[in-house]
Design a protein around this motif. Structure first.
Motif, PDB file in Angstrom:
ATOM      1  N   THR A  10      43.153  18.720  24.297  1.00  0.00           N
ATOM      2  CA  THR A  10      44.142  17.885  24.976  1.00  0.00           C
ATOM      3  C   THR A  10      45.485  18.027  24.283  1.00  0.00           C
ATOM      4  OG1 THR A  10      42.371  16.317  25.394  1.00  0.00           O
ATOM      5  CG2 THR A  10      44.610  15.561  25.803  1.00  0.00           C
ATOM      6  N   PHE A  11      46.519  18.239  25.069  1.00  0.00           N
ATOM      7  CA  PHE A  11      47.868  18.309  24.504  1.00  0.00           C
ATOM      8  C   PHE A  11      48.598  17.004  24.779  1.00  0.00           C
ATOM      9  CE2 PHE A  11      46.855  22.752  25.373  1.00  0.00           C
ATOM     10  CZ  PHE A  11      47.213  23.334  24.179  1.00  0.00           C
ATOM     11  N   ASP A  12      49.329  16.539  23.761  1.00  0.00           N
ATOM     12  CA  ASP A  12      50.259  15.436  23.997  1.00  0.00           C
ATOM     13  C   ASP A  12      51.596  16.041  24.379  1.00  0.00           C
ATOM     14  OD1 ASP A  12      48.383  13.600  23.339  1.00  0.00           O
ATOM     15  OD2 ASP A  12      48.991  13.434  21.248  1.00  0.00           O
ATOM     16  N   ARG A  34      45.061  17.621  29.688  1.00  0.00           N
ATOM     17  CA  ARG A  34      43.781  18.183  29.252  1.00  0.00           C
ATOM     18  C   ARG A  34      43.737  19.651  29.655  1.00  0.00           C
ATOM     19  NH1 ARG A  34      38.229  15.322  28.343  1.00  0.00           N
ATOM     20  NH2 ARG A  34      39.547  14.763  26.588  1.00  0.00           N
ATOM     21  N   ALA A  35      43.749  20.529  28.631  1.00  0.00           N
ATOM     22  CA  ALA A  35      43.794  21.957  28.927  1.00  0.00           C
ATOM     23  C   ALA A  35      42.392  22.546  29.056  1.00  0.00           C
ATOM     24  CB  ALA A  35      44.566  22.696  27.842  1.00  0.00           C
ATOM     25  N   LEU A  36      41.459  22.014  28.264  1.00  0.00           N
ATOM     26  CA  LEU A  36      40.061  22.439  28.392  1.00  0.00           C
ATOM     27  C   LEU A  36      39.212  21.182  28.424  1.00  0.00           C
ATOM     28  CD1 LEU A  36      39.554  25.442  25.937  1.00  0.00           C
ATOM     29  CD2 LEU A  36      39.807  25.507  28.421  1.00  0.00           C
ATOM     30  N   ASP A  37      38.171  21.212  29.255  1.00  0.00           N
ATOM     31  CA  ASP A  37      37.400  20.003  29.473  1.00  0.00           C
ATOM     32  C   ASP A  37      35.903  20.335  29.447  1.00  0.00           C
ATOM     33  OD1 ASP A  37      36.580  17.522  30.125  1.00  0.00           O
ATOM     34  OD2 ASP A  37      37.566  17.432  32.085  1.00  0.00           O
ATOM     35  N   SER A  60      44.476  30.851  28.670  1.00  0.00           N
ATOM     36  CA  SER A  60      45.063  31.199  27.372  1.00  0.00           C
ATOM     37  C   SER A  60      44.629  30.220  26.298  1.00  0.00           C
ATOM     38  CB  SER A  60      46.589  31.209  27.471  1.00  0.00           C
ATOM     39  OG  SER A  60      46.996  32.193  28.387  1.00  0.00           O
ATOM     40  N   THR A  61      44.500  28.949  26.676  1.00  0.00           N
ATOM     41  CA  THR A  61      44.031  27.968  25.702  1.00  0.00           C
ATOM     42  C   THR A  61      42.622  28.325  25.229  1.00  0.00           C
ATOM     43  OG1 THR A  61      45.320  26.299  26.866  1.00  0.00           O
ATOM     44  CG2 THR A  61      43.694  25.511  25.285  1.00  0.00           C
ATOM     45  N   LEU A  62      41.788  28.759  26.160  1.00  0.00           N
ATOM     46  CA  LEU A  62      40.435  29.165  25.778  1.00  0.00           C
ATOM     47  C   LEU A  62      40.487  30.282  24.733  1.00  0.00           C
ATOM     48  CD1 LEU A  62      37.345  29.062  26.304  1.00  0.00           C
ATOM     49  CD2 LEU A  62      37.698  30.872  27.991  1.00  0.00           C
ATOM     50  N   LEU A  63      41.329  31.284  24.962  1.00  0.00           N
ATOM     51  CA  LEU A  63      41.438  32.371  23.993  1.00  0.00           C
ATOM     52  C   LEU A  63      41.930  31.858  22.641  1.00  0.00           C
ATOM     53  CD1 LEU A  63      42.815  35.600  25.686  1.00  0.00           C
ATOM     54  CD2 LEU A  63      40.495  34.776  25.437  1.00  0.00           C
ATOM     55  N   LYS A  64      42.882  30.932  22.687  1.00  0.00           N
ATOM     56  CA  LYS A  64      43.437  30.437  21.424  1.00  0.00           C
ATOM     57  C   LYS A  64      42.440  29.587  20.664  1.00  0.00           C
ATOM     58  CE  LYS A  64      48.258  31.099  22.227  1.00  0.00           C
ATOM     59  NZ  LYS A  64      49.615  30.606  22.120  1.00  0.00           N
ATOM     60  N   ASP A 214      38.847  26.706  35.871  1.00  0.00           N
ATOM     61  CA  ASP A 214      39.589  25.983  36.898  1.00  0.00           C
ATOM     62  C   ASP A 214      39.847  24.568  36.411  1.00  0.00           C
ATOM     63  OD1 ASP A 214      40.845  25.555  39.281  1.00  0.00           O
ATOM     64  OD2 ASP A 214      39.010  25.006  40.351  1.00  0.00           O
ATOM     65  N   GLY A 215      41.118  24.219  36.253  1.00  0.00           N
ATOM     66  CA  GLY A 215      41.468  22.877  35.792  1.00  0.00           C
ATOM     67  C   GLY A 215      40.827  22.535  34.461  1.00  0.00           C
ATOM     68  N   GLY A 216      40.725  23.514  33.567  1.00  0.00           N
ATOM     69  CA  GLY A 216      40.179  23.254  32.244  1.00  0.00           C
ATOM     70  C   GLY A 216      38.660  23.283  32.178  1.00  0.00           C
ATOM     71  N   ARG A 217      38.017  23.417  33.322  1.00  0.00           N
ATOM     72  CA  ARG A 217      36.556  23.453  33.315  1.00  0.00           C
ATOM     73  C   ARG A 217      36.050  24.857  33.601  1.00  0.00           C
ATOM     74  NH1 ARG A 217      33.823  18.668  33.932  1.00  0.00           N
ATOM     75  NH2 ARG A 217      35.155  16.828  34.077  1.00  0.00           N
ATOM     76  N   LEU A 218      34.840  25.117  33.153  1.00  0.00           N
ATOM     77  CA  LEU A 218      34.210  26.390  33.429  1.00  0.00           C
ATOM     78  C   LEU A 218      33.593  26.296  34.823  1.00  0.00           C
ATOM     79  CD1 LEU A 218      33.552  29.136  32.274  1.00  0.00           C
ATOM     80  CD2 LEU A 218      31.486  28.177  31.264  1.00  0.00           C
ATOM     81  N   ARG A 219      34.287  26.895  35.807  1.00  0.00           N
ATOM     82  CA  ARG A 219      33.847  26.744  37.195  1.00  0.00           C
ATOM     83  C   ARG A 219      32.682  27.677  37.498  1.00  0.00           C
ATOM     84  NH1 ARG A 219      37.044  25.771  41.941  1.00  0.00           N
ATOM     85  NH2 ARG A 219      35.671  25.999  43.733  1.00  0.00           N
ATOM     86  N   ALA A 220      32.754  28.888  36.970  1.00  0.00           N
ATOM     87  CA  ALA A 220      31.662  29.830  37.207  1.00  0.00           C
ATOM     88  C   ALA A 220      31.537  30.772  36.020  1.00  0.00           C
ATOM     89  CB  ALA A 220      31.935  30.626  38.481  1.00  0.00           C
ATOM     90  N   ASP A 221      30.346  31.268  35.795  1.00  0.00           N
ATOM     91  CA  ASP A 221      30.076  32.165  34.673  1.00  0.00           C
ATOM     92  C   ASP A 221      28.926  33.060  35.123  1.00  0.00           C
ATOM     93  OD1 ASP A 221      29.287  33.461  32.420  1.00  0.00           O
ATOM     94  OD2 ASP A 221      28.975  31.665  31.202  1.00  0.00           O
ATOM     95  N   GLY A 222      29.220  34.340  35.376  1.00  0.00           N
ATOM     96  CA  GLY A 222      28.145  35.196  35.870  1.00  0.00           C
ATOM     97  C   GLY A 222      28.600  36.627  36.032  1.00  0.00           C
ATOM     98  N   PRO A 223      27.800  37.418  36.746  1.00  0.00           N
ATOM     99  CA  PRO A 223      28.156  38.822  36.975  1.00  0.00           C
ATOM    100  C   PRO A 223      29.504  38.914  37.676  1.00  0.00           C
ATOM    101  CG  PRO A 223      25.916  38.362  37.715  1.00  0.00           C
ATOM    102  CD  PRO A 223      26.517  37.047  37.344  1.00  0.00           C
ATOM    103  N   THR A 224      30.326  39.840  37.225  1.00  0.00           N
ATOM    104  CA  THR A 224      31.708  39.918  37.695  1.00  0.00           C
ATOM    105  C   THR A 224      31.848  39.984  39.229  1.00  0.00           C
ATOM    106  OG1 THR A 224      32.394  40.883  35.625  1.00  0.00           O
ATOM    107  CG2 THR A 224      33.859  41.237  37.490  1.00  0.00           C
TER     108      THR A 224
END
Lengths: 239, 258
Positions: A10-12, A34-37, A60-64, A214-224
């Protein structure tokens, strides 16, 4: 290996108040963004993972977070191995110093030790194609020359975990063919690669697995192919 | 703690960046870092003539003590101001490259220490001109120097967090050092205070003691008073303790404040 458990960031953000609520002693309010949730994911050695999402989704926040730059507000992060973050080319470059000095500084910052730097120096210099310009302060370089120097140095690293943000996609560079090959060889040397890109076709060829943020949440994770298909459908559908 | 150790082992990085900071300050000037020496030399000469005259001090005695004092004081000021700005100045690095954050503190320690070493020859010249003959007690300068470098490191570790968190400090610190300058015997000999019953000003001033542990060996080839060593060590311990507490509270959040 990369292991994120329930990670939130979360960023202030200090935002100016709207005129109606502004007072002489109170001109700003602190808003929480909230950048990642609650992101959980695990990336095993040898994996190539793409990350897609709209602007501001938290890619980018995820990478950081993986790079250890942002400590998560909640959750756990574990990353094994030498992480090499490639978010941009130029950090560490000094305009007043010459090309050689800049190669050395940048290479050290990216995690090479001194012997490695000296060993790779001739190869980096050769790939940059800058010749005797390397003896001049970087401020005399054209934009293109600067980019060649930065790119040549950056791609000489041997990382365990390579984190690539979209600006690094080689398409914009003047010396495309060579650059592409060099980038590919760096990606091959790395043990784990996490690759943020808007160039969806590029991801298809590079990464068997893709994350959709999507919106800080992991919306999908799977085969490209599957992830990209639903991503395309939504983005085009709402357009 | 572990992160500090990791940062410590990255000496090629902070050494290189620190040395580069010193060099680039004088970019495009042909004399380069020699300006550091010249600037200090001219300051000592000017202040020496004016204040030596005002105080009716023989230059032969006054100049070496003034030179040593000014050199060490300049170091203390840059240790506090530049050390405190370590994270602020390294914002781009911190946000793009995940190095242990203390690397940037150590970088400022390298820079200010190099600066000190470049100004020390001024003292050598002044001492030679004044006919000062050093004795074996000059070696006490070594522990004095170690205390100074330790002070620079401790200051940077503590202040660089605080300056990022409380931006007002960036304005307060230089002003506070300016005030401290008046209360520290640099331009005037410490005895002046003692003779007028104002000795407590120096005695209660930790910066004075820090100054003494380096100045006494240089000027008089003897160790400073035991008090000065104790105060310097105590100050170092207090700063490090505060730094540890601050890091414990702020380390995880500091990047968000940058």
């Amino acid at each position: 290996m990369i292991d994120l458990r329930d990670v939130s960031v979360t960023f202030d953000v200090r935002a100016p108040l709207p005129a109606a609520r502004r007072r002489p002693w109170r001109r700003h309010e602190v808003r929480q963004v909230r950048a990642l949730d609650g992101v959980s994911l695990r990336i095993a050695p040898g994996e190539r993972v793409g990350v897609v999402g709209r602007n501001g989704a938290g890619k980018s926040t995820l990478l950081k977070v993986i790079a250890g730059i942002y400590a998560p507000g909640a959750g756990d992060v574990r990353v094994d191995g030498r992480v090499c973050p490639l978010f941009e080319f130029a950090t560490g470059f000094e305009m007043e110093a010459d090309g050689w000095a800049n190669i050395r500084t940048r290479a050290l910052l990216l995690g090479m030790d001194r012997r490695e730097v000296e060993a790779k120096l001739p190869e980096i210099a050769a790939f940059s194609g800058l010749g005797e310009f390397l003896d001049l302060p970087v401020r005399h370089y054209s934009t293109g020359m600067f980019l060649r120097l930065a790119f040549s140095t950056t791609t000489a690293v041997d990382p365990d975990v390579l984190l690539v943000d979209e600006v690094m996609a080689a398409g914009d560079l003047g010396f495309v063919e060579q650059a592409r090959a060099r980038m590919d060889s760096m990606i091959e040397r790395a043990n784990i690669v996490v690759f943020v890109s808007h160039a969806l076709d590029l991801l298809g060829g590079l990464c068997p697995r893709t994350l959709w943020i999507d919106g800080g949440r992991l919306r999908a994770d799977g085969p490209t192919p599957e992830v990209l298909e639903s991503y395309r459908r939504e983005v085009l559908g709402s357009a | 703690m572990q992160e500090l150790w990791k940062a410590f082992r990255l000496w090629p990085i902070y050494w290189r960046l620190g040395a580069q900071d010193v060099r680039l300050r004088f970019r495009r000037s042909s004399l380069g870092a020699a300006w550091i020496f010249l600037h200090m030399g001219l300051s000592v000469a000017t202040i020496g003539v004016v204040f030596g005259g005002l105080f009716g001090q023989p230059l032969r005695d006054f100049l070496p003590s003034l030179a040593a004092g000014l050199i060490v004081w300049t170091f203390l000021v840059s240790a506090v101001t530049e050390g405190g700005a370590a994270f602020l100045h390294a914002e781009g690095y911190i946000k793009q490259i995940g190095l242990p954050i203390y690397v940037y503190c150590l970088r400022t320690v390298v820079a200010v220490t190099l600066n000190l070493l470049l100004t020390l020859p001024v003292f050598v010249v002044v001492a030679a001109v004044s006919g000062l003959v050093p004795g074996p007690g000059l070696l006490w300068f070594v522990p004095g120097l170690a205390l100074l470098v330790g002070f620079a490191a401790a200051c940077s570790l503590l202040l660089s967090f605080l300056v990022v968190r409380f931006r007002e400090l960036a304005q307060v610190i230089p002003a506070a050092m300016q005030l401290a300058f008046y209360a520290t015997p640099v331009l005037y000999p410490p005895e002046f205070l003692a003779d007028r019953g104002l000795g407590w000003i120096a005695r209660l001033n930790p910066l004075h003691h820090l100054l003494q542990v380096a100045r006494e060996p240089l000027v008089r080839s003897r160790p400073a008073d035991l008090d000065s060593y104790l105060v310097a060590l105590g100050l170092l311990a207090a700063l490090l303790l505060l730094a540890a507490l601050t890091a414990w509270r702020l380390r995880r959040r500091i990047v968000y404040f940058l």
